[in-house]
Design a protein around this motif. Sequence first.
Motif, PDB file in Angstrom:
ATOM      1  N   ARG A  37       8.550   5.569  16.423  1.00 52.81           N
ATOM      2  CA  ARG A  37       9.038   4.551  15.509  1.00 52.81           C
ATOM      3  C   ARG A  37       8.948   5.082  14.077  1.00 52.81           C
ATOM      4  O   ARG A  37       8.120   5.937  13.769  1.00 52.81           O
ATOM      5  CB  ARG A  37       8.266   3.241  15.641  1.00 52.81           C
ATOM      6  CG  ARG A  37       6.838   3.255  15.127  1.00 52.81           C
ATOM      7  CD  ARG A  37       6.220   1.859  15.257  1.00 52.81           C
ATOM      8  NE  ARG A  37       4.817   1.825  14.845  1.00 52.81           N
ATOM      9  CZ  ARG A  37       4.406   1.601  13.595  1.00 52.81           C
ATOM     10  NH1 ARG A  37       5.308   1.398  12.627  1.00 52.81           N
ATOM     11  NH2 ARG A  37       3.119   1.577  13.303  1.00 52.81           N
ATOM     12  N   ILE A  38       9.811   4.571  13.220  1.00 53.41           N
ATOM     13  CA  ILE A  38       9.853   4.939  11.807  1.00 53.41           C
ATOM     14  C   ILE A  38       9.030   3.924  11.019  1.00 53.41           C
ATOM     15  O   ILE A  38       9.065   2.723  11.306  1.00 53.41           O
ATOM     16  CB  ILE A  38      11.301   4.939  11.278  1.00 53.41           C
ATOM     17  CG1 ILE A  38      12.157   5.908  12.085  1.00 53.41           C
ATOM     18  CG2 ILE A  38      11.338   5.239   9.788  1.00 53.41           C
ATOM     19  CD1 ILE A  38      12.036   7.319  11.700  1.00 53.41           C
ATOM     20  N   SER A  39       8.288   4.404  10.009  1.00 53.20           N
ATOM     21  CA  SER A  39       7.521   3.485   9.180  1.00 53.20           C
ATOM     22  C   SER A  39       7.565   3.910   7.714  1.00 53.20           C
ATOM     23  O   SER A  39       7.488   5.098   7.402  1.00 53.20           O
ATOM     24  CB  SER A  39       6.060   3.429   9.637  1.00 53.20           C
ATOM     25  OG  SER A  39       5.294   2.617   8.754  1.00 53.20           O
ATOM     26  N   THR A  40       7.673   2.906   6.851  1.00 51.53           N
ATOM     27  CA  THR A  40       7.518   3.115   5.405  1.00 51.53           C
ATOM     28  C   THR A  40       6.386   2.229   4.881  1.00 51.53           C
ATOM     29  O   THR A  40       6.291   1.985   3.679  1.00 51.53           O
ATOM     30  CB  THR A  40       8.831   2.793   4.659  1.00 51.53           C
ATOM     31  OG1 THR A  40       9.238   1.447   4.971  1.00 51.53           O
ATOM     32  CG2 THR A  40       9.938   3.759   5.033  1.00 51.53           C
ATOM     33  N   ASP A  41       5.520   1.788   5.784  1.00 55.80           N
ATOM     34  CA  ASP A  41       4.404   0.915   5.442  1.00 55.80           C
ATOM     35  C   ASP A  41       3.242   1.751   4.899  1.00 55.80           C
ATOM     36  O   ASP A  41       2.810   2.718   5.540  1.00 55.80           O
ATOM     37  CB  ASP A  41       3.965   0.154   6.694  1.00 55.80           C
ATOM     38  CG  ASP A  41       2.963  -0.959   6.384  1.00 55.80           C
ATOM     39  OD1 ASP A  41       2.094  -0.746   5.514  1.00 55.80           O
ATOM     40  OD2 ASP A  41       3.040  -2.021   7.029  1.00 55.80           O
ATOM     41  N   GLU A  42       2.708   1.378   3.743  1.00 52.91           N
ATOM     42  CA  GLU A  42       1.614   2.140   3.129  1.00 52.91           C
ATOM     43  C   GLU A  42       0.353   2.127   4.000  1.00 52.91           C
ATOM     44  O   GLU A  42      -0.429   3.088   3.977  1.00 52.91           O
ATOM     45  CB  GLU A  42       1.295   1.601   1.738  1.00 52.91           C
ATOM     46  CG  GLU A  42       2.380   1.907   0.710  1.00 52.91           C
ATOM     47  CD  GLU A  42       1.925   1.641  -0.710  1.00 52.91           C
ATOM     48  OE1 GLU A  42       0.717   1.350  -0.908  1.00 52.91           O
ATOM     49  OE2 GLU A  42       2.763   1.728  -1.623  1.00 52.91           O
ATOM     50  N   LYS A  43       0.133   1.066   4.755  1.00 54.34           N
ATOM     51  CA  LYS A  43      -1.019   1.025   5.651  1.00 54.34           C
ATOM     52  C   LYS A  43      -0.896   2.090   6.733  1.00 54.34           C
ATOM     53  O   LYS A  43      -1.883   2.727   7.113  1.00 54.34           O
ATOM     54  CB  LYS A  43      -1.151  -0.366   6.282  1.00 54.34           C
ATOM     55  CG  LYS A  43      -1.571  -1.453   5.306  1.00 54.34           C
ATOM     56  CD  LYS A  43      -1.716  -2.794   6.009  1.00 54.34           C
ATOM     57  CE  LYS A  43      -2.141  -3.876   5.019  1.00 54.34           C
ATOM     58  NZ  LYS A  43      -2.259  -5.198   5.679  1.00 54.34           N
ATOM     59  N   ASP A  44       0.333   2.293   7.232  1.00 59.41           N
ATOM     60  CA  ASP A  44       0.559   3.355   8.213  1.00 59.41           C
ATOM     61  C   ASP A  44       0.339   4.726   7.579  1.00 59.41           C
ATOM     62  O   ASP A  44      -0.183   5.645   8.228  1.00 59.41           O
ATOM     63  CB  ASP A  44       1.974   3.268   8.779  1.00 59.41           C
ATOM     64  CG  ASP A  44       2.127   2.163   9.810  1.00 59.41           C
ATOM     65  OD1 ASP A  44       1.117   1.810  10.448  1.00 59.41           O
ATOM     66  OD2 ASP A  44       3.251   1.662   9.973  1.00 59.41           O
ATOM     67  N   PHE A  45       0.738   4.870   6.310  1.00 57.67           N
ATOM     68  CA  PHE A  45       0.519   6.151   5.635  1.00 57.67           C
ATOM     69  C   PHE A  45      -0.979   6.447   5.506  1.00 57.67           C
ATOM     70  O   PHE A  45      -1.424   7.577   5.769  1.00 57.67           O
ATOM     71  CB  PHE A  45       1.165   6.174   4.253  1.00 57.67           C
ATOM     72  CG  PHE A  45       0.790   7.413   3.470  1.00 57.67           C
ATOM     73  CD1 PHE A  45       1.398   8.633   3.746  1.00 57.67           C
ATOM     74  CD2 PHE A  45      -0.209   7.361   2.495  1.00 57.67           C
ATOM     75  CE1 PHE A  45       1.021   9.777   3.059  1.00 57.67           C
ATOM     76  CE2 PHE A  45      -0.584   8.509   1.807  1.00 57.67           C
ATOM     77  CZ  PHE A  45       0.041   9.722   2.082  1.00 57.67           C
TER      78      PHE A  45
END
Length: 379
Positions: free
Chosen positions: A156-164
């Motif tokens: 999956r693609i993420s641009t969420d800062e928590k995921d970073f």
Amino acid sequence: MVGPKRELKVSLLKTIKRRVYPTASQYIIRAELVEGVLKNTDKPFRCLFADNSPFTHYLLRKIFAEPVRIIKKRRIWIPALKKMLHSSAEDMDLCIAVLPRRYEPEFRGLYTFRGQEFVRQIIDTSGTWDDVRKRFHRKKREISNNLAGKYGLSSRISTDEKDFDFFYHRMFLPHIKKRFRDFSVIDSYEEMKHFFAKGFLLLIMSGDQAVAGSLCLVKDLALVFRRAGVLDGNDDYIKGGAQMAIYYFQLRLAKEYNLGRMDAMSSRPFLDDGVYRTKREWGAAVYPDHDSNCWVYYFIPRRSKRVVSFFESSPAIVQSGDGLIGVVGSNGCTEPSDQTRKDLVKRFYAPGLEGLLLLSPYPSPPVVFPFKDYKPSNH
């Protein structure tokens, strides 16, 4: 207990050193003559390292089977290396020096080979998915047939800062520290966050759990594979296909975005380097690192069996004219048969390399195997 004045003095000295170092390193280098046993041999080997970069640390770990003995250690003016090469010629088997590009005219004619600290690797994703798969090595083609089904992985693609934050602290840091230990060159949180702001994460999922990931961005019609990590650096996830899935799903993503290539960034310039080989097996071609401001010089005082053993255990990628060539050593094959040629070419072929140079002990002349007419098959 250290007092405030002492802490301030130490901090000030560190700041001065950090600011002065970039300028000083253009004129002064560390020179170490070390001795150890070459990996996979019983041969003692002496090498003079001259550089200010982490390249020496990488080579010490790669070349030698055990901790080395430091025979001499000093800092010298870069032009003085010429004199040191002459005076130490009988005491060493090889000198490897990483020097700013502007010194090349001073050392021209003295070095045997010239290369770089890194090579670039780019995977061609043009054409159909079948066209992309044809560029994989056979095992990677077999894996790609049913990677998701075999290992039960998705992406999956993420641009969420928590995921970073999770990626940086739980995947990237543990993975790189475990893999490279004391030789790790670690991007800071701020550096990685800068690229994340321009790109995204590709997370590898096992059910609802992210077990691996890569930091990516799209630039100049290419998917740039910036950094990767595996959850807690856990080998079980690697054995479960997580690392392979990073490459597989990135390549699928490049096709989905209709991009012509995937930029797999840099690898160390050795044909047997694990990172280099992995990228090559996924179809990567190899290119010079045009952003580098240094040259890596290989000074060979004499073509002995020991120096040939070095290139036998650590085949290097060096410059040849305007292109790249692999240097492979062979102590037992001074006149290679046609089968030996075919085996070496098949083993080390990569798009972007002009061919191989087979190095044998003197007086046997080096032999060049060009890749020009080689047609890779299901290797």
